[in-house]
Scaffold this active site. Sequence first.
Site, short mmCIF file in Angstrom:
data_model
loop_
_atom_site.label_atom_id
_atom_site.label_comp_id
_atom_site.label_asym_id
_atom_site.label_seq_id
_atom_site.Cartn_x
_atom_site.Cartn_y
_atom_site.Cartn_z
N ASN A 41 -31.27 -14.50 4.94
CA ASN A 41 -29.77 -15.08 5.95
C ASN A 41 -29.08 -16.42 4.97
O ASN A 41 -27.63 -15.53 5.18
CB ASN A 41 -30.24 -16.18 6.84
CG ASN A 41 -30.27 -17.83 6.15
OD1 ASN A 41 -31.66 -18.03 5.16
ND2 ASN A 41 -29.63 -19.28 6.25
N TYR A 69 -40.02 -27.01 -9.48
CA TYR A 69 -39.66 -26.17 -9.35
C TYR A 69 -40.44 -25.01 -10.65
O TYR A 69 -40.79 -23.66 -10.08
CB TYR A 69 -38.03 -25.66 -9.32
CG TYR A 69 -36.90 -24.58 -9.24
CD1 TYR A 69 -37.58 -24.10 -7.59
CD2 TYR A 69 -37.01 -23.65 -9.71
CE1 TYR A 69 -36.64 -23.07 -7.49
CE2 TYR A 69 -36.63 -22.81 -9.23
CZ TYR A 69 -35.82 -21.76 -8.57
OH TYR A 69 -35.85 -20.70 -8.31
N LYS A 104 -43.36 -21.82 -8.77
CA LYS A 104 -42.68 -20.38 -9.41
C LYS A 104 -42.93 -19.24 -10.35
O LYS A 104 -43.50 -18.86 -10.38
CB LYS A 104 -41.11 -19.75 -9.79
CG LYS A 104 -39.90 -21.16 -8.68
CD LYS A 104 -39.91 -19.96 -7.77
CE LYS A 104 -39.08 -20.11 -7.36
NZ LYS A 104 -38.85 -19.07 -5.71
#
Length: 240
Positions: free
Chosen positions: A17, A146, A150
């Site tokens: 979105n 993070y 990842k």
Amino acid sequence: MNAAATSDRVALVTGGNRGIGRAIAERLVRDGYRVAVTARSGEGPEGTLTVRADVTDGASLDAAVSEIEGELGPITTVVANAGITKDTLLMRMGDDDFDAVVDTNLGGTFRTVKRAIKSMIKARRGRIILISSVSGLLGVAGQANYSASKAGLVGFARAVTRELGGRGITANVVAPGFIESDMTAELDDETQKAYRKQIPAGRYGTGDEVAGVVSWLAGDDAAYVSGAVIPVDGGLGMGH
């Protein structure tokens, strides 16, 4: 749905979105896919089906996949893009800050892909594309959570390749660097200048540039590419 999306290619883009996910969804619509996006709020781009789902909630993903396949047909491509950040230095990082990021970015990818591959296995073809980050390969101070989440996507993609490669299913990782976004636009001029100095290309990338790589990986030309990590970072990571 886009009237041009008449093929049997059905793509699911999590977090489609906004940001990179939205650019990917728009590109796949242009490529002729039937595209569904998951979102906790807001709507996907024109021509897509938006379904409410939270990648940390397996039951919501079960419902989302059922809705998508009921309306669009069996999923043939999944782009695991949804993610969050909770940046701070390691000494200040709370257990919840670490767990939330890893559970969303890595755990959410596991939950999504696990559900999306069922139709791919039956069809003996499919594309799994995971959106990682230069942070997961190069490492970024203040992003231990993070970066770890990842980096984990690389091992996940390679394990999946070993499991499903013989069934015509590929699993690859795209690792964007600094990409133009609302977040980068809010940085002051000096900070932006400092970031650009680190990038050999001398500029931020665009969501469309990431989407172009995803489009290629999803297509027939990349049928023999699996377990790969493709940086889209202007040379920042230099292959790390």
